[in-house]
Design a protein around this motif. Structure first.
Motif, PDB file in Angstrom:
ATOM      1  N   ILE A  33       2.334   1.825  -3.428  1.00 47.34           N
ATOM      2  CA  ILE A  33       1.332   2.358  -4.352  1.00 47.34           C
ATOM      3  C   ILE A  33       1.108   3.847  -4.079  1.00 47.34           C
ATOM      4  N   LYS A  34       1.025   4.212  -2.786  1.00 47.41           N
ATOM      5  CA  LYS A  34       0.855   5.617  -2.422  1.00 47.41           C
ATOM      6  C   LYS A  34       2.021   6.451  -2.920  1.00 47.41           C
ATOM      7  N   LEU A  35       3.233   5.943  -2.766  1.00 48.19           N
ATOM      8  CA  LEU A  35       4.417   6.670  -3.218  1.00 48.19           C
ATOM      9  C   LEU A  35       4.400   6.863  -4.733  1.00 48.19           C
ATOM     10  N   LYS A  36       3.978   5.814  -5.455  1.00 45.76           N
ATOM     11  CA  LYS A  36       3.918   5.933  -6.915  1.00 45.76           C
ATOM     12  C   LYS A  36       2.888   6.967  -7.337  1.00 45.76           C
ATOM     13  N   ILE A  37       1.748   6.976  -6.641  1.00 44.37           N
ATOM     14  CA  ILE A  37       0.707   7.953  -6.965  1.00 44.37           C
ATOM     15  C   ILE A  37       1.197   9.369  -6.668  1.00 44.37           C
ATOM     16  N   LEU A  38       1.856   9.551  -5.525  1.00 43.39           N
ATOM     17  CA  LEU A  38       2.407  10.862  -5.183  1.00 43.39           C
ATOM     18  C   LEU A  38       3.419  11.318  -6.225  1.00 43.39           C
ATOM     19  N   LYS A  39       4.253  10.397  -6.673  1.00 45.85           N
ATOM     20  CA  LYS A  39       5.267  10.710  -7.686  1.00 45.85           C
ATOM     21  C   LYS A  39       4.597  11.176  -8.976  1.00 45.85           C
TER      22      LYS A  39
ATOM     23  N   LYS B  70       0.833  -1.208   0.000  1.00 46.48           N
ATOM     24  CA  LYS B  70       0.000   0.000   0.000  1.00 46.48           C
ATOM     25  C   LYS B  70       0.865   1.254   0.000  1.00 46.48           C
ATOM     26  N   THR B  71       1.940   1.243   0.797  1.00 38.99           N
ATOM     27  CA  THR B  71       2.808   2.421   0.843  1.00 38.99           C
ATOM     28  C   THR B  71       3.513   2.620  -0.490  1.00 38.99           C
TER      29      THR B  71
END
Length: 45
Positions: free
Chosen positions: A6-12, A3-4
């Motif tokens: 995926i969150k990092l990829k979305i933020l990027k 999950k983290t």
């Protein structure tokens, strides 16, 4: 963990999208100002 990641990829993606949008907008504004400046120079001459 996943999950983290995926969150990092979305933020990027959001960051990259924001930066590229700002760049395109700035380029567009600069182009618009250039055209305005040329028109004003013609009027002054």
């Amino acid at each position: 963990m996943i999950k983290t990641l995926i969150k990092l990829k979305i933020l990027k993606l959001i960051l990259i999208g924001g930066v590229s949008t700002a760049y395109v907008f700035k380029k567009y504004c600069d182009q618009k100002n250039e055209v305005k400046g040329k028109k004003e120079k013609k009027l002054l001459n």
